[in-house]
Each structure stands twice: as structure tokens, then as C-alpha cells.
Design a protein around this motif. Structure first.
Motif, PDB file in Angstrom:
ATOM      1  N   LYS A 157      -7.340  -6.578   0.225  1.00 33.16           N
ATOM      2  CA  LYS A 157      -7.478  -7.341   1.467  1.00 33.16           C
ATOM      3  C   LYS A 157      -8.742  -8.201   1.449  1.00 33.16           C
ATOM      4  N   TYR A 195      -1.887   3.146  -5.323  1.00 30.79           N
ATOM      5  CA  TYR A 195      -2.317   2.049  -4.462  1.00 30.79           C
ATOM      6  C   TYR A 195      -2.647   2.604  -3.074  1.00 30.79           C
ATOM      7  N   GLY A 196      -3.799   3.288  -3.028  1.00 26.18           N
ATOM      8  CA  GLY A 196      -4.243   3.910  -1.794  1.00 26.18           C
ATOM      9  C   GLY A 196      -5.179   3.029  -0.997  1.00 26.18           C
ATOM     10  N   THR A 197      -5.913   3.646  -0.097  1.00 26.51           N
ATOM     11  CA  THR A 197      -6.767   2.911   0.831  1.00 26.51           C
ATOM     12  C   THR A 197      -7.858   2.120   0.122  1.00 26.51           C
ATOM     13  N   VAL A 198      -8.502   2.725  -0.880  1.00 24.77           N
ATOM     14  CA  VAL A 198      -9.591   2.023  -1.579  1.00 24.77           C
ATOM     15  C   VAL A 198      -9.072   0.753  -2.235  1.00 24.77           C
ATOM     16  N   SER A 199      -7.952   0.869  -2.947  1.00 23.38           N
ATOM     17  CA  SER A 199      -7.396  -0.301  -3.628  1.00 23.38           C
ATOM     18  C   SER A 199      -6.874  -1.340  -2.652  1.00 23.38           C
ATOM     19  N   SER A 200      -6.169  -0.895  -1.618  1.00 24.19           N
ATOM     20  CA  SER A 200      -5.600  -1.869  -0.682  1.00 24.19           C
ATOM     21  C   SER A 200      -6.689  -2.565   0.124  1.00 24.19           C
ATOM     22  N   ASP A 201      -7.767  -1.854   0.471  1.00 21.52           N
ATOM     23  CA  ASP A 201      -8.881  -2.510   1.169  1.00 21.52           C
ATOM     24  C   ASP A 201      -9.536  -3.560   0.278  1.00 21.52           C
ATOM     25  N   GLY A 239      -2.791  -6.820   2.328  1.00 21.74           N
ATOM     26  CA  GLY A 239      -2.789  -5.778   1.317  1.00 21.74           C
ATOM     27  C   GLY A 239      -1.567  -5.756   0.436  1.00 21.74           C
ATOM     28  N   PRO A 252       0.837  -1.201   0.000  1.00 25.75           N
ATOM     29  CA  PRO A 252       0.000   0.000   0.000  1.00 25.75           C
ATOM     30  C   PRO A 252       0.873   1.253   0.000  1.00 25.75           C
ATOM     31  N   GLY A 253       0.465   2.239  -0.805  1.00 25.46           N
ATOM     32  CA  GLY A 253       1.257   3.445  -0.983  1.00 25.46           C
ATOM     33  C   GLY A 253       2.059   3.437  -2.263  1.00 25.46           C
TER      34      GLY A 253
END
Length: 328
Positions: free
Chosen positions: A240, A231-237, A252, A204-205
Motif C-alpha cells: 500500500k 501475503y499478510g499485514t506486513v507485506s500488504s501494508d 494492497g 492480502p491473505g
């Protein structure tokens, strides 16, 4: 492997992952064959620092420079007549593609790359922040001096120019200044790249083309992500949730456990976001395709060309082996 490719002042950094000398996973692929930093005035030559000092995020900005195997005695620090081998050799046939390990500028394009103890046609890329990569024994150049290159772009062809026992890429990583070599396998591993041929790791990041590929594959899997390369929060969530659904560790990180569940085996006639992912991955390796999601004759030719250049089985089908090479 290199008969020279060493600097007398270089000391060896202990690194168990570098010294095995055995075949990488790439050594099992079809068609494998046999088997650069500057001595500028005022620059340090041959100082070695531990790669742990430059620990980094697995941020998607680095790429595997070549497919092949690690020849015995071709590891970083191997003895070279009173000196130490300055890089890692990756053996394959003459003409195998060589790719930029990260975005940067071509600062040397010459015999030996201007470094003491090196021979053969060589390129040196500057990546900023005191980081450089060196590509030696090339049979052909595919970029000009002072050119700006992207991570994964084809910059040359593997060869056997200079003092060698067979065709291979002599690959070096320099960190902290040109001439300050570090162990290439450990350096790339810290950046999510397996020089030995495995799947990459992105955290992530991360950002860039590999993130776009991930987002396009996730969309095909039903997660509807915007392919913005971030690869921010929406994509990493979403990743997961995908990992959890597959019974994987939901951390993630898109790595060796996740990629095989994410990619598809694709062939001519396929269509969708997974084909867009394939076309994006091919473009990262200099294919120049329109990313239209249609696996037609042009995409088939691009797949076959990439497979041939990298000594994979040339069948025009994008299966796990081809995917792993493309995104690595």
C-alpha cells in the motif's frame, strides 16, 4: 479450434466475457501459431452451474495454463452440432507449454480424458473440493498418471491431436464435481488469473510462489520484506505504501496497475532480489534454478527456453511481456 469438445447435455451459461471471440493480448505476441472431466459411472455428465456460485479469493493459488489467443468460436458454450462447447480454446503453435492451473493430482491421462464428446490426448487434474481442470488436444504429456503437480508446473505441450482445425489447448474448469463445467474465463478471473493473458491479481491473505516473487521485488524496491510466501499485514501494508508512492490506488491488491511498476527489465549481469524474484517465477514454470540472485548464463538459458516454449520473442531479457507471462 475444437470440432467437438462438447457434451450434449451441457447448457450454456451467459457470460459476455467468454463470447467475444477476439484476440487476447497474447495474440499480439511474436510467433503465435493457428489455432478433456470424466464420464465415470454414477457421475453427472454435462451439468452446468454459474461460476458466481464458486466465487473465491484471489489467493495466488491459481495460474494461467497457456499463452495464446482466443479463436473465434472457441468460447465456452459455443454451438457444437446440437451440443455446447465445454471449455475455452487457447490457440498457439504445437509444442507451446501447457501448465497446471492449480496444485493437484493427475487423475486422467488418456485419449479424450474419458469425457463424452472429447478427443485427443488429454489430462485431468483434481484440485480437491470438487474442482477439476481439463487440458485437451496435447501433443505430449510431461507428467505421469497419479502424479502430484504444483500450480504453474509444466504438464504437457499444446497440440492438434483429435478432432481439431489447428493446434490449441482446449481448457475446461469443473466445479462441484467432475462433469459439472463452468465458464473457464470467469472461473479463473474470480481467482485472479486472466486466461486471456493479462497480469494476475493477488489479494492480502494470499500465499505461494507469486507472493514470494512480490516480496522479493518489494525488497529490491527498498521495502525489506521477508520472502516467506505469506501475503499478510506486513507485506500488504508495504504494498500500500508503494502504491501510494506511485500514485496508484492503495488497496494492497497486486494487480495490473501495480505489477508494471514493480517489475524490472533484467538481463545477464543483473543481480539482486529482483533476480531472485525472476528465478522464483521461472521455477514456478518448471525451470529448476538455484535462487541465488545472480543473472548468469544458466538463468539466461532458462529465460530463453521459457520464451521459446511460449512463443515469445527469444532475447534472454526479462522485460514486461516475459514477466507478465511468468507470473500470470
Amino acid at each position: 479450434m475444437c470440432d467437438s469438445c462438447a457434451t450434449a447435455a451441457e447448457a450454456t451459461t451467459a457470460d459476455g466475457t467468454e463470447r467475444g471471440g477476439g484476440l487476447s493480448r497474447r495474440g499480439l505476441m511474436a510467433g503465435l501459431g493457428l489455432g478433456f472431466g470424466l464420464a465415470a459411472v454414477g457421475l453427472p455428465t454435462g451439468a452446468t452451474t454459474a461460476s458466481a456460485a464458486t466465487a473465491s479469493a484471489k489467493n495466488g493459488k491459481w495460474a494461467n495454463p497457456a499463452l495464446g489467443r482466443f479463436p473465434a468460436g472457441g468460447h465456452y458454450g459455443a454451438p457444437r452440432g446440437g451440443a455446447a462447447h465445454a471449455g475455452q480454446d487457447v490457440s498457439n503453435s504445437t509444442g507451446t507449454g501447457v501448465y497446471a492451473a492449480a496444485a493437484g493430482t493427475v487423475v486422467r491421462r488418456s485419449w479424450g480424458g474419458g469425457l463424452t464428446g472429447r478427443t485427443g490426448n488429454a489430462l485431468v487434474l483434481s484440485h480437491g473440493g470438487g474442482q477439476y481442470t481439463y487440458y485437451g488436444h496435447l501433443s505430449a504429456y510431461r507428467v505421469a498418471l497419479n502424479a502430484t503437480v504444483a500450480a504453474g508446473q509444466r504438464i504437457g505441450d499444446m497440440g492438434a491431436t483429435g478432432n481439431v482445425t489447428g493446434p490449441h489447448l482446449h481448457f475446461e474448469t469443473h466445479s462441484g464435481g467432475l462433469g459439472v463445467t463452468v465458464a473457464p474465463v470467469a472461473f479463473l478471473t474470480a481467482r485472479g488469473v486472466d486466461l486471456g493473458g493479462g497480469w494476475p491479481r493477488i489479494d492480502p491473505g494470499a500465499s505461494g510462489a507469486t507472493v514470494v516473487v512480490t516480496q522479493q521485488l518489494m525488497t529490491q524496491r527498498g521495502y525489506g520484506l521477508v520472502a516467506d510466501g505469506q501475503y499478510g499485514t506486513v507485506s500488504s501494508d508495504a504494498v500500500k505504501r508503494f502504491q501510494n508512492a506511485k500514485g496508484l490506488v492503495a488497496d494492497g491488491q497486486v494487480g495490473p496497475a501495480t505489477w508494471p511498476h514493480l517489475v524490472y527489465t533484467l538481463r545477464q549481469g543483473s543481480g539482486g532480489s529482483h533476480v531472485r524474484a525472476l528465478q522464483t517465477a521461472l521455477n514456478r514454470r518448471s525451470a529448476g534454478l538455484a535462487v541465488d540472485g545472480t543473472f548468469g548464463a544458466v538463468t539466461t538459458t532458462a529465460v530463453r527456453t521459457y520464451q521459446g516454449v511460449n512463443r515469445l520473442v527469444v532475447d534472454g531479457e526479462a522485460g514486461p511481456v516475459t514477466w507478465q507471462a511468468l507470473v500470470g
